[in-house]
Every structure is written in structure tokens, then in C-alpha cells.
Design a protein around this motif. Structure first.
Motif, PDB file in Angstrom:
ATOM      1  N   LEU A 379       0.953  -1.093  -0.085  1.00 23.03           N
ATOM      2  CA  LEU A 379       0.479   0.206   0.083  1.00 23.03           C
ATOM      3  C   LEU A 379       1.196   1.195  -0.106  1.00 23.03           C
ATOM      4  CD1 LEU A 379      -2.984   1.464  -0.292  1.00 23.03           C
ATOM      5  CD2 LEU A 379      -2.851   0.508   3.009  1.00 23.03           C
ATOM      6  N   VAL A 380       1.793   1.394   1.155  1.00 27.29           N
ATOM      7  CA  VAL A 380       2.683   2.555   1.036  1.00 27.29           C
ATOM      8  C   VAL A 380       3.102   2.563  -0.773  1.00 27.29           C
ATOM      9  CG1 VAL A 380       3.876   3.758   2.320  1.00 27.29           C
ATOM     10  CG2 VAL A 380       3.344   2.207   3.647  1.00 27.29           C
ATOM     11  N   LEU A 381       4.175   1.763  -0.944  1.00 30.38           N
ATOM     12  CA  LEU A 381       3.967   1.550  -2.579  1.00 30.38           C
ATOM     13  C   LEU A 381       3.390   2.534  -3.381  1.00 30.38           C
ATOM     14  CD1 LEU A 381       6.583  -1.649  -2.590  1.00 30.38           C
ATOM     15  CD2 LEU A 381       7.562   0.515  -2.754  1.00 30.38           C
ATOM     16  N   ALA A 382       1.885   1.897  -3.066  1.00 29.57           N
ATOM     17  CA  ALA A 382       1.104   1.914  -4.467  1.00 29.57           C
ATOM     18  C   ALA A 382       1.069   3.571  -3.612  1.00 29.57           C
ATOM     19  CB  ALA A 382       0.222   0.941  -3.904  1.00 29.57           C
ATOM     20  N   TYR A 383       0.474   3.734  -2.823  1.00 31.68           N
ATOM     21  CA  TYR A 383       0.674   5.446  -2.969  1.00 31.68           C
ATOM     22  C   TYR A 383       1.544   6.068  -3.746  1.00 31.68           C
ATOM     23  CZ  TYR A 383      -2.898   4.677   0.575  1.00 31.68           C
ATOM     24  OH  TYR A 383      -4.420   4.125   1.271  1.00 31.68           O
ATOM     25  N   THR A 384       3.102   5.967  -3.230  1.00 36.39           N
ATOM     26  CA  THR A 384       3.905   6.846  -3.380  1.00 36.39           C
ATOM     27  C   THR A 384       4.346   6.597  -5.159  1.00 36.39           C
ATOM     28  OG1 THR A 384       5.143   5.469  -1.626  1.00 36.39           O
ATOM     29  CG2 THR A 384       7.003   6.717  -3.112  1.00 36.39           C
ATOM     30  N   VAL A 385       4.244   5.673  -5.600  1.00 37.29           N
ATOM     31  CA  VAL A 385       3.890   5.294  -7.236  1.00 37.29           C
ATOM     32  C   VAL A 385       2.759   6.198  -7.582  1.00 37.29           C
ATOM     33  CG1 VAL A 385       3.031   3.884  -9.318  1.00 37.29           C
ATOM     34  CG2 VAL A 385       5.206   3.378  -7.249  1.00 37.29           C
ATOM     35  N   LEU A 386       1.620   6.473  -7.031  1.00 38.16           N
ATOM     36  CA  LEU A 386       0.717   7.077  -8.004  1.00 38.16           C
ATOM     37  C   LEU A 386       0.546   8.434  -7.281  1.00 38.16           C
ATOM     38  CD1 LEU A 386      -2.187   5.383  -6.673  1.00 38.16           C
ATOM     39  CD2 LEU A 386      -1.172   5.741  -8.990  1.00 38.16           C
ATOM     40  N   ILE A 387       1.604   9.352  -6.271  1.00 40.26           N
ATOM     41  CA  ILE A 387       1.238  10.351  -6.342  1.00 40.26           C
ATOM     42  C   ILE A 387       2.599  10.974  -6.879  1.00 40.26           C
ATOM     43  CG2 ILE A 387       2.326  12.280  -4.222  1.00 40.26           C
ATOM     44  CD1 ILE A 387       0.436  10.302  -2.222  1.00 40.26           C
ATOM     45  N   TRP A 395       7.674  15.429  -3.742  1.00 35.97           N
ATOM     46  CA  TRP A 395       9.299  14.828  -3.184  1.00 35.97           C
ATOM     47  C   TRP A 395       9.733  16.311  -2.536  1.00 35.97           C
ATOM     48  CZ3 TRP A 395      10.847  10.207  -2.088  1.00 35.97           C
ATOM     49  CH2 TRP A 395       9.610   9.413  -3.229  1.00 35.97           C
ATOM     50  N   GLU A 396       9.270  17.432  -3.103  1.00 31.31           N
ATOM     51  CA  GLU A 396      10.708  18.651  -3.066  1.00 31.31           C
ATOM     52  C   GLU A 396       9.275  19.608  -1.570  1.00 31.31           C
ATOM     53  OE1 GLU A 396      10.442  20.427  -6.536  1.00 31.31           O
ATOM     54  OE2 GLU A 396      11.333  19.038  -7.517  1.00 31.31           O
ATOM     55  N   HIS A 397       8.953  18.636  -1.293  1.00 29.74           N
ATOM     56  CA  HIS A 397       7.680  19.496   0.185  1.00 29.74           C
ATOM     57  C   HIS A 397       8.490  19.593   1.174  1.00 29.74           C
ATOM     58  CE1 HIS A 397       4.629  20.399   2.746  1.00 29.74           C
ATOM     59  NE2 HIS A 397       3.651  20.698   1.821  1.00 29.74           N
ATOM     60  N   PRO A 398       8.754  20.924   2.257  1.00 31.49           N
ATOM     61  CA  PRO A 398       9.517  21.192   2.740  1.00 31.49           C
ATOM     62  C   PRO A 398       8.782  20.374   3.987  1.00 31.49           C
ATOM     63  CG  PRO A 398       8.121  22.986   2.788  1.00 31.49           C
ATOM     64  CD  PRO A 398       8.151  22.414   1.424  1.00 31.49           C
ATOM     65  N   PHE A 399       7.868  19.724   4.049  1.00 28.62           N
ATOM     66  CA  PHE A 399       7.323  18.406   5.096  1.00 28.62           C
ATOM     67  C   PHE A 399       7.802  17.625   4.752  1.00 28.62           C
ATOM     68  CE2 PHE A 399       4.283  21.925   6.666  1.00 28.62           C
ATOM     69  CZ  PHE A 399       5.667  22.754   8.445  1.00 28.62           C
ATOM     70  N   GLY A 400       8.277  16.973   3.535  1.00 25.05           N
ATOM     71  CA  GLY A 400       8.581  15.512   3.012  1.00 25.05           C
ATOM     72  C   GLY A 400       8.152  14.696   2.870  1.00 25.05           C
ATOM     73  N   PRO A 401       6.795  14.816   2.449  1.00 24.11           N
ATOM     74  CA  PRO A 401       5.090  13.378   2.552  1.00 24.11           C
ATOM     75  C   PRO A 401       5.302  12.655   1.655  1.00 24.11           C
ATOM     76  CG  PRO A 401       4.965  15.409   1.108  1.00 24.11           C
ATOM     77  CD  PRO A 401       5.696  15.976   1.816  1.00 24.11           C
ATOM     78  N   LEU A 402       6.648  12.570   1.099  1.00 24.82           N
ATOM     79  CA  LEU A 402       6.750  11.149   0.151  1.00 24.82           C
ATOM     80  C   LEU A 402       8.421  11.006   0.847  1.00 24.82           C
ATOM     81  CD1 LEU A 402       5.476  12.489  -3.566  1.00 24.82           C
ATOM     82  CD2 LEU A 402       4.848  10.504  -1.872  1.00 24.82           C
ATOM     83  N   LEU A 403       8.807  11.467   1.258  1.00 25.21           N
ATOM     84  CA  LEU A 403      10.371  11.172   1.223  1.00 25.21           C
ATOM     85  C   LEU A 403      10.798  10.709   2.903  1.00 25.21           C
ATOM     86  CD1 LEU A 403      12.964  14.212   1.000  1.00 25.21           C
ATOM     87  CD2 LEU A 403      13.288  12.414   0.028  1.00 25.21           C
ATOM     88  N   LYS A 404       8.974  11.130   3.719  1.00 22.93           N
ATOM     89  CA  LYS A 404       9.581  10.697   5.171  1.00 22.93           C
ATOM     90  C   LYS A 404       8.345   8.480   4.315  1.00 22.93           C
ATOM     91  CE  LYS A 404       7.919  14.442   7.610  1.00 22.93           C
ATOM     92  NZ  LYS A 404       7.177  15.510   8.457  1.00 22.93           N
ATOM     93  N   ASN A 405       8.133   8.154   3.355  1.00 24.01           N
ATOM     94  CA  ASN A 405       8.298   6.822   2.777  1.00 24.01           C
ATOM     95  C   ASN A 405       9.069   6.112   3.046  1.00 24.01           C
ATOM     96  OD1 ASN A 405       5.277   7.528   3.192  1.00 24.01           O
ATOM     97  ND2 ASN A 405       5.079   7.921   0.798  1.00 24.01           N
TER      98      ASN A 405
END
Length: 427
Positions: A379-387, A395-405
Motif C-alpha cells: 500500500l505504501v509503495l502504491a501510494y508513493t508511485v501514484l503520488i 518530493w520537494e515539499h519542505p515537510f517531506g510527505p513522500l520522503l518520509k515513506n
């Protein structure tokens, strides 16, 4: 001697294999996988749930001097039933051993094993014992009491219980037990393999009986903790046990509790005669190496529980925030950029939130969690790929919503590898 050990990769079996090899015996391991070598020992493919033909098994046992059955399960799963693993499988092996001319058969049973026992585990062991002793062969049945081993599941559970500031006890904790050190059990099994004359049934028990609360007090003393206990009424404990086990902190299931209540003691004199000395006293179990190993396992189990709980809270909180906190219009705007609008957007929002909530609840309610961790990884991988495809700026957001994955995936992988029902070292 040439000795076949079934269950040689388990707790007691592995300890016996080490002693046999150190004494110069040739060890043949009976394992469920295909034959070959494991840990330097020859292996024989033997699955108690899918046994080969009797004639085939007899030929495989030609030239073997002794057979030891140390296979045991405490819970049934699929084809791994008590009848298959404790009775039918071992008896097929023993009958083949008799026809192959094997000199000695050693059956590892359990203290209290009786065919008429109300506990399925003890009843199955009792049936196997009775059938084995009826064979026209030199059969030795060993019935261990509670075995102390820093790497053992039950010992780790006692250690985790003792580490609580106030340790709960079933009833008043006056149940009588007679724990024995694993080294003494392994020595006994080696003697029974080698001896030409030996008792047909022997209880493997420590030198003295003690109460459950006193045994737990020994753990507490080894950890430098005060002996504080809380008596839990038996009726309440029976209700709490299933949930405690699922949460990873329960000490036993209903059958184990019933066996504990029935008592677990026997005369240690025959064992002393075979060993040539008294078995190790429970007060001497806790040498520095054992305490360090138990303390490390206890800390690891605590960190794993912390990771599991925080992960569950994350999934539950994500579901709540998605449905009831984050503005619905902004969620729809993000989903529109992924090509989902109207009813499809609502379906995606609700199904994602419900799935998140179910994963969180499953972490708290299910004891065998490896499948749950695999679903989370997907699920986390799917969310990461879709987003990444539709909203790459995250990926460049300062709060790192994708980097935290990335660390989240690493944590789930670690839990998948280590968060086992009976502790991080179980396999």
C-alpha cells in the motif's frame, strides 16, 4: 554412533545436536525441506504431514543407531495438526526405525502427557508415548517440565512479564512448577541415546519445585527489579488471554494456563541417577550471559511493540484525518490531479481511509502479522508511485510527505522480519 534427530533445528533438538556433534557422533537431521546439508550436518527430507512410503523410510534409516524425535507444536495450523505432528508422523518414523534395526528410539514428550488429557497438546503427546512404548524396541520417553533457555519462547515470555513494574499473576501465583535448564535436558537426551540400559519413561525436571510467583521473582531479581505482583482472578484472565496474546504480551493461551493450574512437578531422583549429579537449580539459571541475552531480547521486544503501536496509530489517524479533518474540497482537488473526480473521487477517498483503518486495527488485533506487514508495504509503495506520477512536487515539499515513506518502508520491513508471535528470535 549415527543419530537421526527429528526437530534438530528447534530449541531442544538444536541443543542435543550440538552435544552429539561435540561428542563425536554423526548427526543426521530430519527436516521438512529437501535433503542435503544444514549447519554442517547431513539432512534427511522428512515431513510429518507428507510422509514417504514405509519401505522408503526404512531404507533411509539403514545404518542409523538411534532416532530422536524432538518435534513439537503448541498451536495447530493447516496440516500441522497435533495428530499429524505428534502422533502419526513420529509413529511412522518409529515403526520404520524398528524395521531398519535402529537400536534406540528417544521420544521427547511433555510432563503431564496422557492420552486422556483435556489439553489437546498433552493428549496427543500421551497417545504417541503409549504407542511408542508398545513397540518391540528400546524406547525411552522423556517428559520435560518447563525448560529454561534464554533463546526459548516461554523463557522470553516469562522475562517480558517479569520486566513489568507490577507483574500480573494467574490467581495468587501459587501454581507449582519445576523448571529445568536446557543444558540438563540436552545432557539427558545424549545419555539416553548412548545408554544400553535406561528407564522407559523419565521426567526431566529441576531439582526442586517452586511456585510460579517465586520463579518470576528470580527473573525480577536478575533484572534488578523489585518483586511486585498483581493477582488476576482466573475468570478475568481467561477473558483477557486472547487479547493479550494478540497484542504480543500474553504469557500463555487457555491450554497452557490449564496445564499450569494442574501443576508441573515430578520426582527428580531418576534424572539425577542418569546425569550423575543434580540438575541445575533455578537460582543458578541466571548467569551473566543469560541475563544479558534475556535483557537484550526484552529491550528488542519493547522497541518492536512501540514501533507496532505507533504504526497502528498512524494508520488509524490517517483514516480519521482523511475522512473527518482534512477539507473534503482540497482532497477532491488533489484526487482530480490523479484523474479521479465526482463519485470516483469519493470512492477512492473512502476506500483508502477504510483500508488504512483496517490495517491499523489488524496490527492490534491479529497475532500473526507478517501478511499485514506485506499488505502495508504494497500500500505504501502504491501510494508513493501514484503520488509521484500525479503530484511529483510532493518530493520537494519542505515537510517531506513522500520522503518520509522511505524510513516508513524500512520500519515495516524490520517489523516483518522481527515482529514474530513468540519474540524476535522465533522462526
Amino acid at each position: 554412533m549415527r543419530v537421526l534427530v527429528a526437530g534438530g533445528t528447534g530449541l531442544l533438538g538444536a541443543a542435543l545436536v550440538r552435544r552429539l556433534r561435540a561428542s563425536g557422533h554423526t548427526v543426521l537431521l530430519a527436516v521438512r525441506a529437501s535433503g542435503g546439508q544444514e549447519g554442517g550436518a547431513l539432512t534427511l527430507a522428512l515431513d510429518y504431514t507428507a510422509l514417504p512410503a514405509h519401505a522408503t523410510l526404512v531404507e533411509q534409516l539403514r545404518g542409523v543407531d538411534a532416532v530422536v524425535n524432538a518435534v513439537g507444536i503448541f498451536q495447530e495450523a493447516g496440516k500441522q495438526t497435533f495428530d499429524a505432528v505428534h502422533v502419526k508422523g513420529p509413529m511412522a518414523l518409529f515403526r520404520a526405525a524398528v524395521d531398519a534395526g535402529v537400536r534406540h528410539i528417544v521420544q521427547v514428550s511433555a510432563l503431564g502427557a496422557e492420552p486422556a488429557s483435556a489439553q489437546a497438546f498433552l493428549a496427543s503427546k500421551g497417545r504417541a508415548d503409549a504407542q511408542a512404548l508398545a513397540l518391540p524396541a528400546s524406547v525411552r520417553v522423556v517428559r520435560p517440565s518447563l525448560v529454561f533457555a534464554p533463546e526459548g519462547a516461554s523463557t522470553r515470555q516469562f522475562a517480558r512479564l517479569a520486566a513489568w513494574p507490577i507483574t500480573p499473576l494467574p490467581g495468587d501465583g501459587r501454581q507449582r512448577i519445576q523448571p529445568i535448564h536446557i543444558d540438563d535436558v540436552a545432557t539427558l537426551l545424549e545419555r539416553l541415546v548412548e545408554a544400553e540400559e535406561a528407564p522407559s519413561v523419565i521426567a526431566a525436571v529441576g531439582p526442586r519445585a517452586l511456585e510460579l510467583r517465586d520463579y518470576l521473582a528470580l527473573f525480577k531479581r536478575a533484572f534488578g527489579l523489585r518483586s511486585r505482583f498483581l493477582a488476576v482472578p482466573r475468570a478475568l484472565l481467561h477473558r483477557l488471554l486472547p487479547w493479550a496474546r494478540r497484542m504480543g504480551g500474553g504469557p500463555a493461551d487457555a491450554d497452557a494456563l490449564a496445564m499450569l493450574e494442574a501443576g508441573n512437578v515430578a520426582d527428580a531422583t531418576p534424572l539425577r541417577s542418569l546425569l550423575g549429579h543434580l540438575p541445575r537449580d533455578p537460582g543458578d539459571f541466571f548467569d551473566d550471559a543469560s541475563v544479558r541475552k534475556l535483557a537484550a531480547t526484552r529491550r528488542t521486544a519493547g522497541y518492536l511493540a512501540l514501533m507496532r503501536w505507533t504504526l497502528a496509530i498512524m494508520w488509524l489517524a490517517t483514516a480519521w484525518v482523511s475522512l473527518f479533518v482534512y477539507p473534503r474540497s482540497e482532497s477532491h482537488a488533489l484526487l482530480a490531479r490523479l484523474g479521479l473526480q465526482g463519485g470516483w473521487a469519493d470512492l477512492a477517498l473512502w476506500s483508502g481511509a477504510v483500508l488504512d483503518a483496517l490495517l491499523g486495527l489488524a496490527l492490534l488485533a491479529i497475532r500473526h502479522r507478517q501478511l499485514i506487514y506485506r499488505l502495508q508495504l504494497m500500500l505504501v509503495l502504491a501510494y508513493t508511485v501514484l503520488i509521484s506520477a500525479g503530484l511529483p512536487e510532493f518530493w520537494e515539499h519542505p515537510f517531506g510527505p513522500l520522503l518520509k515513506n522511505v524510513p516508513l518502508l524500512a520500519m515495516i520491513l524490520a517489523l516483518h522480519a522481527l515482529d514474530r508471535p513468540d519474540g524476535p528470535d522465533s522462526r
